[in-house]
Design a protein around this motif. Structure first.
Motif, PDB file in Angstrom:
ATOM      1  N   ASP A 172       2.088 -62.738 -60.922  1.00 62.73           N
ATOM      2  CA  ASP A 172       1.321 -63.875 -61.434  1.00 62.73           C
ATOM      3  C   ASP A 172       1.331 -63.863 -62.967  1.00 62.73           C
ATOM      4  O   ASP A 172       1.443 -62.817 -63.594  1.00 62.73           O
ATOM      5  CB  ASP A 172      -0.120 -63.731 -60.920  1.00 62.73           C
ATOM      6  CG  ASP A 172      -0.967 -64.976 -61.053  1.00 62.73           C
ATOM      7  OD1 ASP A 172      -1.145 -65.674 -60.034  1.00 62.73           O
ATOM      8  OD2 ASP A 172      -1.463 -65.246 -62.167  1.00 62.73           O
ATOM      9  N   HIS A 174      -1.105 -64.245 -64.790  1.00 68.99           N
ATOM     10  CA  HIS A 174      -2.335 -63.620 -65.292  1.00 68.99           C
ATOM     11  C   HIS A 174      -2.458 -62.162 -64.835  1.00 68.99           C
ATOM     12  O   HIS A 174      -2.050 -61.820 -63.720  1.00 68.99           O
ATOM     13  CB  HIS A 174      -3.554 -64.426 -64.825  1.00 68.99           C
ATOM     14  CG  HIS A 174      -3.518 -65.851 -65.285  1.00 68.99           C
ATOM     15  ND1 HIS A 174      -2.988 -66.860 -64.515  1.00 68.99           N
ATOM     16  CD2 HIS A 174      -3.906 -66.416 -66.463  1.00 68.99           C
ATOM     17  CE1 HIS A 174      -3.066 -68.007 -65.193  1.00 68.99           C
ATOM     18  NE2 HIS A 174      -3.612 -67.767 -66.373  1.00 68.99           N
ATOM     19  N   GLY A 293      -1.882 -67.618 -58.179  1.00 65.52           N
ATOM     20  CA  GLY A 293      -1.956 -68.829 -58.995  1.00 65.52           C
ATOM     21  C   GLY A 293      -0.772 -69.746 -58.729  1.00 65.52           C
ATOM     22  O   GLY A 293       0.132 -69.422 -57.945  1.00 65.52           O
ATOM     23  N   TYR A 295      -0.291 -73.956 -60.359  1.00 67.01           N
ATOM     24  CA  TYR A 295      -1.109 -75.159 -60.542  1.00 67.01           C
ATOM     25  C   TYR A 295      -0.286 -76.436 -60.474  1.00 67.01           C
ATOM     26  O   TYR A 295      -0.820 -77.529 -60.624  1.00 67.01           O
ATOM     27  CB  TYR A 295      -1.968 -75.004 -61.814  1.00 67.01           C
ATOM     28  CG  TYR A 295      -2.788 -73.741 -61.645  1.00 67.01           C
ATOM     29  CD1 TYR A 295      -3.913 -73.749 -60.820  1.00 67.01           C
ATOM     30  CD2 TYR A 295      -2.348 -72.515 -62.155  1.00 67.01           C
ATOM     31  CE1 TYR A 295      -4.606 -72.576 -60.548  1.00 67.01           C
ATOM     32  CE2 TYR A 295      -3.036 -71.339 -61.883  1.00 67.01           C
ATOM     33  CZ  TYR A 295      -4.164 -71.375 -61.081  1.00 67.01           C
ATOM     34  OH  TYR A 295      -4.836 -70.216 -60.788  1.00 67.01           O
TER      35      TYR A 295
END
Ligand SMILES: [Zn+2]
Length: 377
Positions: A172, A174, A293, A295
């Protein structure tokens, strides 16, 4: 290649899971878009894929969640009245983690889905298990954080420890802060957490310095960066660690075209997301693939559909046209499976940046120390 047996794949989904997960405020409808594309490509058709088992999640109970989380926090997550609770601020249930309709069902089904997948590996029913609704790596012991309510990543590692040593790789954008905090690096630990992520001033979440878990990449990270880290460092560490089970969090927010707009990663080619995951699967160690994640729902669906086809042993053609299905219009303008790189410059290769050198050298040192420790023990 021909005589390598096909992997037995367990894929976790149900209408109820997709419905509950589609209400997650940070990713509205995404779960439905993902599972619909996987299905539209025919990947869930067990008459075509005899090595595939599609299973519904067994909802996680209060007790299941308390294997990691605090009881009071789980009480708050599983409260069925949707009104505001006095403890909401204490437990992080505000701002980016608000209460939303059916939160309790969401938490039980998403964590339960990941545990159902982990148990299929633990109990020997599968070689690869897939739970795309999981991968909620920011949720803390007693606090929701970063769009994550319960930490199914940690719960899955705890379940898979029954098999022995567990390697957790987080792709990811993050940092996997809560997972790294739950399993701090120690040479004698039987859990190794490695998180590739972006780090920078103000970028979520804060990354502690000097942790072996953190592999921070600069903006524009592309397939060449991932290929170098994998080839020169990451695979050495993984092999030296000798895992008995692997968890890969396949967050898709580092892909080109994501609204986060930080990395410039893509699906195909050497060092692409598909390549990295297929190299993990080539170790032939029980492997859990989780979501995370992502988006752009369309690009996330592309990524996880492609990874599903890789796990099933017949990778889809990235140039293939998106099959006609209910979410077809979301795949404009290309209407192909590929997530191609954009034009952003890969800052990791700037002459004045030693980021890649440092990461690779750090990984090589870690692999060396693991190998010599095993020789001496
Ligand atoms: Zn993320």
């Amino acid at each position: 290649m021909g005589d390598v047996p096909q992997r037995r794949v367990t894929y976790v989904v149900s209408n109820e899971l997709a419905h509950a997960s589609s209400l997650l405020p940070s990713n509205p409808k995404r779960s439905a878009v993902v599972h619909s594309l996987v299905k539209a490509y025919g990947l869930l058709d067990s008459t075509k894929n005899s090595n595939l088992r599609v299973v519904a999640p067994v909802a996680a109970t209060h007790k299941d969640l308390c294997v990691y989380h605090d009881g009071d926090f789980v009480d708050a997550l599983l409260a069925t009245d949707a009104s505001k609770h006095e403890t909401d601020a204490l437990f992080g249930l505000e701002d980016d983690c608000p209460r939303f309709p059916n939160l309790a069902r969401y938490v039980s089904l998403v964590s339960g889905g990941t545990l159902t997948a982990a148990h299929a590996l633990r109990d020997g029913f599968a070689d690869v298990a897939i739970a795309w609704d999981g991968g909620r790596h920011h949720a803390q012991k007693a606090r929701a954080a970063g769009f994550c309510y319960a930490n199914d990543c940690i719960l899955s590692i705890m379940a898979l420890r029954k098999l022995g040593r567990v390697l957790y790789i987080d792709l990811d954008l993050h940092f996997a802060d809560a997972v790294a905090a739950a399993f701090p690096f120690s040479p004698s630990s039987n859990v190794l957490v490695l998180s590739l992520h972006h780090a920078g001033p103000g970028f979520y979440p804060a990354v502690p310095s000097g942790s072996s878990s953190t592999l921070p990449l600069l903006a524009g990270a592309s397939t060449t960066t991932f290929a170098r880290i994998w080839n020169e460092g990451l695979e050495l560490v993984c092999k030296a660690f000798k895992p008995d089970a692997v968890v890969v969090q396949c967050g898709a927010d580092g892909l080109a075209g994501d609204p986060c707009n930080v990395w410039n990663w893509s699906l195909g080619g050497s060092g692409g997301m598909g390549d990295i995951v297929s190299r993990v699967l080539d170790w032939r160690i029980p492997t859990l693939l989780l979501g995370g994640g992502g988006y752009s729902s369309a690009n996330t669906a592309r990524a996880w559909t492609y990874l599903t086809s890789i796990a099933l042993g017949s990778p889809l053609d990235l140039e293939s046209h998106i099959p006609d299905h209910v979410f077809f219009p979301l795949f404009a303008p290309s209407f192909t499976l590929d997530v191609a790189p954009g034009n952003a410059r890969d800052e990791n290769w700037r002459n004045d940046s030693h980021q890649l050198e440092e990461i690779v050298r750090g990984l090589q040192a870690l692999a060396g120390s693991m190998a010599s420790r095993q020789e001496s023990s």
